[in-house]
Structures are given as structure tokens and as C-alpha cells.
Design a protein around this motif. Structure first.
Motif, mmCIF file in Angstrom:
data_model
loop_
_atom_site.group_PDB
_atom_site.id
_atom_site.type_symbol
_atom_site.label_atom_id
_atom_site.label_comp_id
_atom_site.label_asym_id
_atom_site.label_seq_id
_atom_site.Cartn_x
_atom_site.Cartn_y
_atom_site.Cartn_z
ATOM 1 N N ARG A 1 0.813 -1.216 0.000
ATOM 2 C CA ARG A 1 0.000 0.000 0.000
ATOM 3 C C ARG A 1 0.850 1.271 0.000
ATOM 4 O O ARG A 1 0.344 2.348 -0.306
ATOM 5 N N ASP A 2 2.108 1.153 0.343
ATOM 6 C CA ASP A 2 2.953 2.335 0.516
ATOM 7 C C ASP A 2 3.441 2.886 -0.818
ATOM 8 O O ASP A 2 3.627 2.142 -1.790
ATOM 9 N N ALA A 3 3.681 4.197 -0.841
ATOM 10 C CA ALA A 3 4.384 4.794 -1.977
ATOM 11 C C ALA A 3 5.819 4.282 -1.967
ATOM 12 O O ALA A 3 6.443 4.163 -0.908
ATOM 13 N N GLN A 4 6.353 3.967 -3.143
ATOM 14 C CA GLN A 4 7.692 3.376 -3.204
ATOM 15 C C GLN A 4 8.283 3.533 -4.596
ATOM 16 O O GLN A 4 7.584 3.914 -5.551
ATOM 17 N N VAL A 5 9.562 3.235 -4.690
ATOM 18 C CA VAL A 5 10.273 3.280 -5.966
ATOM 19 C C VAL A 5 10.900 1.913 -6.196
ATOM 20 O O VAL A 5 11.634 1.405 -5.343
ATOM 21 N N ILE A 6 10.588 1.290 -7.340
ATOM 22 C CA ILE A 6 11.149 -0.012 -7.700
ATOM 23 C C ILE A 6 11.771 0.104 -9.084
ATOM 24 O O ILE A 6 11.090 0.501 -10.043
ATOM 25 N N ASP A 7 13.036 -0.214 -9.189
ATOM 26 C CA ASP A 7 13.766 -0.140 -10.464
ATOM 27 C C ASP A 7 13.582 1.221 -11.137
ATOM 28 O O ASP A 7 13.418 1.323 -12.357
ATOM 29 N N GLY A 8 13.573 2.268 -10.316
ATOM 30 C CA GLY A 8 13.450 3.622 -10.842
ATOM 31 C C GLY A 8 12.038 4.066 -11.144
ATOM 32 O O GLY A 8 11.832 5.199 -11.606
ATOM 33 N N VAL A 9 11.047 3.221 -10.880
ATOM 34 C CA VAL A 9 9.650 3.559 -11.163
ATOM 35 C C VAL A 9 8.990 4.072 -9.884
ATOM 36 O O VAL A 9 8.953 3.367 -8.867
ATOM 37 N N GLU A 10 8.461 5.285 -9.942
ATOM 38 C CA GLU A 10 7.740 5.850 -8.804
ATOM 39 C C GLU A 10 6.314 5.307 -8.792
ATOM 40 O O GLU A 10 5.587 5.418 -9.783
ATOM 41 N N ILE A 11 5.930 4.744 -7.649
ATOM 42 C CA ILE A 11 4.621 4.108 -7.509
ATOM 43 C C ILE A 11 3.869 4.819 -6.395
ATOM 44 O O ILE A 11 4.359 4.926 -5.268
ATOM 45 N N GLN A 12 2.676 5.317 -6.717
ATOM 46 C CA GLN A 12 1.897 6.074 -5.746
ATOM 47 C C GLN A 12 1.363 5.179 -4.632
ATOM 48 O O GLN A 12 1.187 3.973 -4.795
ATOM 49 N N GLU A 13 1.087 5.811 -3.507
ATOM 50 C CA GLU A 13 0.434 5.134 -2.393
ATOM 51 C C GLU A 13 -0.950 4.649 -2.818
ATOM 52 O O GLU A 13 -1.628 5.292 -3.627
ATOM 53 N N SER A 14 -1.377 3.519 -2.263
ATOM 54 C CA SER A 14 -2.726 3.005 -2.521
ATOM 55 C C SER A 14 -3.291 2.471 -1.217
ATOM 56 O O SER A 14 -2.954 1.369 -0.794
#
Length: 576
Positions: free
Chosen positions: A52-65
Motif C-alpha cells: 500500500r505504501d508509496a515506493q520506488v522499484i527499479d526507478g519507477v515511482e509508484i503512488q500510495e494506494s
């Protein structure tokens, strides 16, 4: 005096009524308390809470959910960077095939890829197998409800189920077919690998594409005009370079009157061209787009894909009626009549209420705006209504209306296959928003509130403002308990919806299980004998004759007339 006599006489006549009323109440059966059945947890630990957390994986910014059941962040990273550009450790946290999404070179030097190779398969959910009694590759739309679906799905590896012993479909195989996103002006090769037992195709409805591809093959997905249908085991590549952005549609054009309702339909979004615009190619399960495009982030805090569709049980159960594809084909193509169809299940993003609460909420913040892309995948009209808000429609079928034509209203009608883009504002001014809280949204065609005729169900979901949900993403509601909706018994019609509204269960079911109603049978006439005949003759002789009854009536009538004619004298006597 007569004024007192008449009320007294009337009151005396009504005295027995209270006894009759008590007798009637005493005869009512007691309420039969129906057991609710085992209720699922509203939100059990379906996924890792860190998802559920906002995070960065392999340079991809992923919003919180802040959803109960958020998307796998590793899959989001793969959808954005391509399975060819992420680390092996990230790929292994998904079930995507290594060639599911291949992103090519940055040909125009704007910082993002300009060539996409996207591979789709076709999966059957809740299908029939001769090896087991129950459906396999299962996908529940609500507790205990498993219609059969055909869906497009990203190319996967390994098993279609969670394991050899769990028939549940892996998370990438689900309804609805995923939203596909590409960037305006990029070259896209959309590859259909037909892993199903029937012919299929892809028609890019509203998406800019040539009639023929560069090799001279049909590119419109229509067997009658441009190409043969894609047979089982074959593949077909559709080549496009869309020049116009917008919310579009893709679907199968083989026997579309059955294949589209079976689930072979999805949203196709062409994002506006921007520098460094790595778009999220797939949105599996739809709902929140956790990596919005650059153009969307310029205006909105978040973006949601809302795909509405319905199910006719008769059609969807045909697929499980036989093992031989020829028999299934005959029943679907020759015997099924869509003009007699009646939808039984209504879904938002592949689920019906209450499962929509786990993954299809719209999360809002005060004074923020979100973008909603909506597809009407029903065969009938649709009326989008969001409580507590008046969203503004900005696009119809992917075309920007222009600011002077934007319409703000609380019900937005859509015909089948239509798409609209809505701007939902959290500005509390009594027009855009009525304030923070937990607000329902749904199709306002009333049968869409139901699941197999039982309400409230269907495509209901909620707009939830920040602070109005718990740590698992479950809305903090203040009304009735949601527990009955998470039982199979409720959707089987066994549980009275209002039974537990009060302590004495006044609106439950009457207990009539031990009180059998015996049909009235008149007693047989007694046997006749000579003695009875003589008695009846004597009784008949004692009865007055017709002439006697007539004279008796005339005398009573005369007395009544005399009394009426002299009523004033009679009343004067009472006054004395």
C-alpha cells in the motif's frame, strides 16, 4: 337525551373489537431467526501491507494506494519499464512472462521509449474441467458467485492457478480485461496469442489504426472485412501508431454478441505525448493507476479507471455445459438469443459489492482533483451517479469537449461502449463537493444495485476521503453492519436483509415451519334414511311459506315507514 344514547350504543357495539385485535396478534407466528452464516473478513491479509505504501522499484515511482487489496508494486514496475528492462528479482516477484512487455529505443530523444511490443493471451475463468466437479481457475465476483469469463490477460508464465492444489486464478488472470496504456505517436505492436479453444480477434475501437498493416494484412480485427479470425494456437500482431490521445476501447469482434459480454473487452488509453513519459502499460483489475502519466499529473492528484459490465447467467453457464468445444459453440452461436437476454450480475472492475470495497474505492482529499476514465461495457444504458459531488465531464469517447462545453452534473448517462472522462473535485463549495465523508457511487439504473436480483449489490462502491478509512483501507461507515454482505447465504436469498435491525427482529421471517395449513375439505353429507327424510319433511312443514314471508316483510316495512314519518314526535318524547 338521544345525543347520549346513540354514542353509548355505538361504543357498546365496538367493545368486542379490542378482544378481536388481541386475538389476531396472539395468533401471529413468532419470528424465525435465520442464521447469518460464516462471514468473510472485510479485509483479511490478502497482500503484503507494504504494497500500500508509496515506493520506488527499479526507478519507477509508484503512488500510495490505501486499498484493502492494492496492486503488486513489482507488477507496476514491470508494466512501466517493460519486462525487458526490470531486474530479474523484480520480474520473479510477478507471474509475467519475460516477453510480456518489451519496450524499445527512445527514437525521438524525449526520454521515453517509442516502440512497444505488448503480448496478450486469452484466459477462461471459472471454467469447466472433466477432471473436477467444481469450476477451475476460479474468480469470485462476490461471495460464492463464479460466472464463467473469457478475458484478455498479459502473457504469463507458470500455472494459471495459485498452485496445483488451489484452483484460484493467479492475480494477473481476472476480470475485467486490463486497461492498456500507450503514448501518443509511439509505435505499438499488440500481439494476440490465442491460448483459447475458440477463434478470437482484437478490434481497436476508437483507437487510430490503419485498415491494413505494413505487410498487407488486415488490421481492424474484423473477419468479414479484413482478416481471418485468429484460430486457437495462432497469433496475430496489430500495428498502430495512434495520433490522437484519449480513452478508447478494445474488444473481440468474433461473434461479438457473445464474446464481448463474456468479458473480451477492455479500456485502451492513449496518453498525451510528453517528455520522460513512461506510461503504465497495463492496469490489471483497473481502479487506481499507481503510475499516472505526465499529462495526468499536471492536472490531477490521482487517476482511476472504472470499467462497468454485466453478466447474463444463461450465456455464462453455457460454457460449462459441455467438454466438447463444438457443442459449446453450437449452444452459444446457434441457440443463445441475446435479444432475450437479461443481465443478472452487475460489476465494477470485475467485482460486485461488497468486493468492490476491497479494490475499487475512489480515494479523495479535500481541495484535490482526480481523473476518472469510465467505460460502459454493458449491453444497456448506464447512468453514473456519485453521491455528494457533481463531477464534470471533459471528454466523450476520447475527444476533449473544450472548456466551453464541459458539463458539471450529478448523473452522467452513457450508451453501450461509450467512454467518458470525469473530473472529480474535492472543493467543498456545495457544487463540486458537499464535504468530506464516505460517499457512495453507482450506476443509477436500479437493477444495477442488485446481484442476481438481490440488493444491495451490483456495482456499488464508495468515494472515501482521507481520514475516513482504517489502516487496511476499509471505510469507516456509520450505518448498518456490512457482515451479512460478506456471507454466501445473503446472496443465495436465505438471509432477511432487515432481520437484525432491532433486538426483537420485527422484520425477520415468520416461523411457519411447524404450522402446516390444512386445506379445507367439506364434510361428506350424512347418509339418508327414511327416518331422516320424515324429519326433514316435518321441519320443512314448520317453515313459513313464501306468502307468509312476504306478508311479514310488508308489515315490517310499514312499521318502519310509520316510524320514519313520525320521527319528530318520537324525538320529542325522548327530549322530555
Amino acid at each position: 337525551m338521544h345525543k347520549k344514547v346513540i354514542p353509548i350504543l355505538c361504543g357498546a357495539m365496538l367493545l368486542p373489537a379490542s378482544q378481536w385485535a388481541v386475538a389476531a396478534v396472539d395468533k401471529l407466528p413468532a419470528t424465525n431467526s435465520v442464521k447469518m452464516g460464516a462471514a468473510e473478513e472485510v479485509c483479511s491479509e490478502f497482500t503484503d501491507a507494504k504494497w500500500r505504501d508509496a515506493q520506488v522499484i527499479d526507478g519507477v515511482e509508484i503512488q500510495e494506494s490505501r486499498m484493502c487489496n492494492p496492486d503488486n508494486p513489482a507488477e507496476i514496475a514491470a508494466f512501466v519499464k517493460g519486462t525487458n528492462n526490470i531486474s530479474m528479482s523484480t520480474l520473479m516477484e510477478t507471474q509475467l512472462a519475460a516477453d510480456a512487455i518489451t519496450l524499445g529505443e527512445d527514437m525521438d530523444g524525449d526520454g521515453d521509449p517509442d516502440h512497444y511490443i505488448i503480448k496478450l493471451e486469452i484466459a477462461e475463468l471459472n471454467g469447466h474441467s472433466p477432471d473436477m466437479k467444481d469450476p477451475t481457475t476460479t474468480f469470485d465476483i462476490a461471495p460464492g458467485i463464479q460466472p464463467t469469463f473469457w478475458v484478455y490477460a498479459p502473457k504469463t508464465r507458470d500455472m494459471s492457478t495459485l498452485s496445483l492444489y488451489e484452483p484460484v486464478a493467479n492475480p494477473l488472470l481476472r476480470a475485467p480485461s486490463p486497461t492498456i496504456r500507450v503514448e501518443q505517436g509511439d509505435i505499438v505492436w499488440l500481439v494476440l496469442e490465442n491460448s483459447h479453444y475458440f477463434p478470437h480477434s482484437i478490434h481497436l475501437h476508437g483507437v487510430d489504426h490503419p485498415y491494413m498493416d505494413h505487410s498487407g494484412e488486415g488490421n481492424d480485427g474484423v473477419g468479414q472485412t479484413g482478416q481471418m479470425d485468429v484460430l486457437p494456437g495462432q497469433s496475430k500482431t496489430y500495428v498502430i501508431k495512434p495520433r490522437q490521445p484519449g480513452t478508447m476501447y478494445y474488444h473481440c469482434h468474433v461473434q461479438p454478441h457473445t464474446h464481448i459480454p463474456m468479458g473480451l473487452q477492455g479500456m485502451f488509453v492513449v496518453e498525451e505525448n510528453r517528455p520522460n513519459n513512461w506510461v503504465q502499460v497495463f492496469n490489471v483489475g483497473n481502479g487506481q493507476v499507481r503510475h499516472p502519466s505526465v499529462a495526468v499529473k499536471e492536472k490531477y492528484a490521482a487517476e482511476y479507471d472504472l470499467h462497468y459490465q454485466s453478466v447474463d447467467k444463461e450465456l455464462h453457464e453455457m460454457v460449462r455445459s459441455a467438454n466438447d468445444p463444438r457443442i459449446v459453440a453450437r449452444r452459444m452461436n446457434q441457440e443463445y438469443d441475446i435479444t432475450d437476454a437479461s443481465p443478472d450480475y452487475f460489476m465494477l472492475n470485475g467485482r460486485s459489492f461488497p468486493y468492490t470495497l476491497r479494490e475499487s474505492l475512489i480515494l479523495m482529499e479535500e481541495n484535490k482533483k482526480v481523473k476518472l476514465r469510465i467505460l460502459n461495457g454493458h449491453e444497456e444504458a448506464f447512468a453514473m451517479h456519485i453521491h455528494g459531488h457533481k463531477p464534470m465531464v471533459t471528454h466523450y469517447d476520447g475527444v476533449d469537449n473544450g472548456p466551453n462545453s464541459y458539463i458539471k452534473r450529478d448523473v452522467h448517462g452513457m450508451v453501450p461502449a461509450q467512454r467518458i472522462d470525469l473530473e472529480l473535485s474535492g472543493v467543498d463549495d456545495g457544487l463540486n463537493s458537499f464535504g468530506q465523508g464516505v460517499w457512495m457511487f453507482h450506476d443509477h439504473v436500479e437493477k444495477s444495485f442488485t446481484t442476481n436480483g438481490i440488493g444491495e449489490g451490483g456495482d456499488i462502491s464508495l468515494v472515501v476521503y482521507k481520514g475516513f478509512s482504517d489502516e487496511k483501507g476499509i471505510p469507516k461507515v456509520h450505518g448498518m453492519s456490512l457482515a451479512p454482505y460478506f456471507t454466501r447465504e445473503f446472496w443465495q436469498g436465505k438471509y432477511p436483509a432487515w432481520q437484525d435491525y432491532d433486538a426483537w427482529k420485527s422484520l425477520g421471517l415468520p416461523d411457519i415451519s411447524n404450522k402446516k395449513q390444512v386445506a379445507f375439505v367439506p364434510p361428506p353429507p350424512p347418509p339418508l334414511n327414511t327416518g331422516d327424510a320424515a324429519a326433514k319433511a316435518e321441519a320443512a312443514g314448520n317453515q313459513p311459506s313464501f306468502i307468509g314471508q312476504l306478508l311479514y316483510g310488508l308489515i315490517l316495512g310499514g312499521l318502519s315507514y310509520v316510524g320514519f314519518a313520525n320521527r319528530q314526535r318520537i324525538m320529542a318524547m325522548f327530549k322530555k
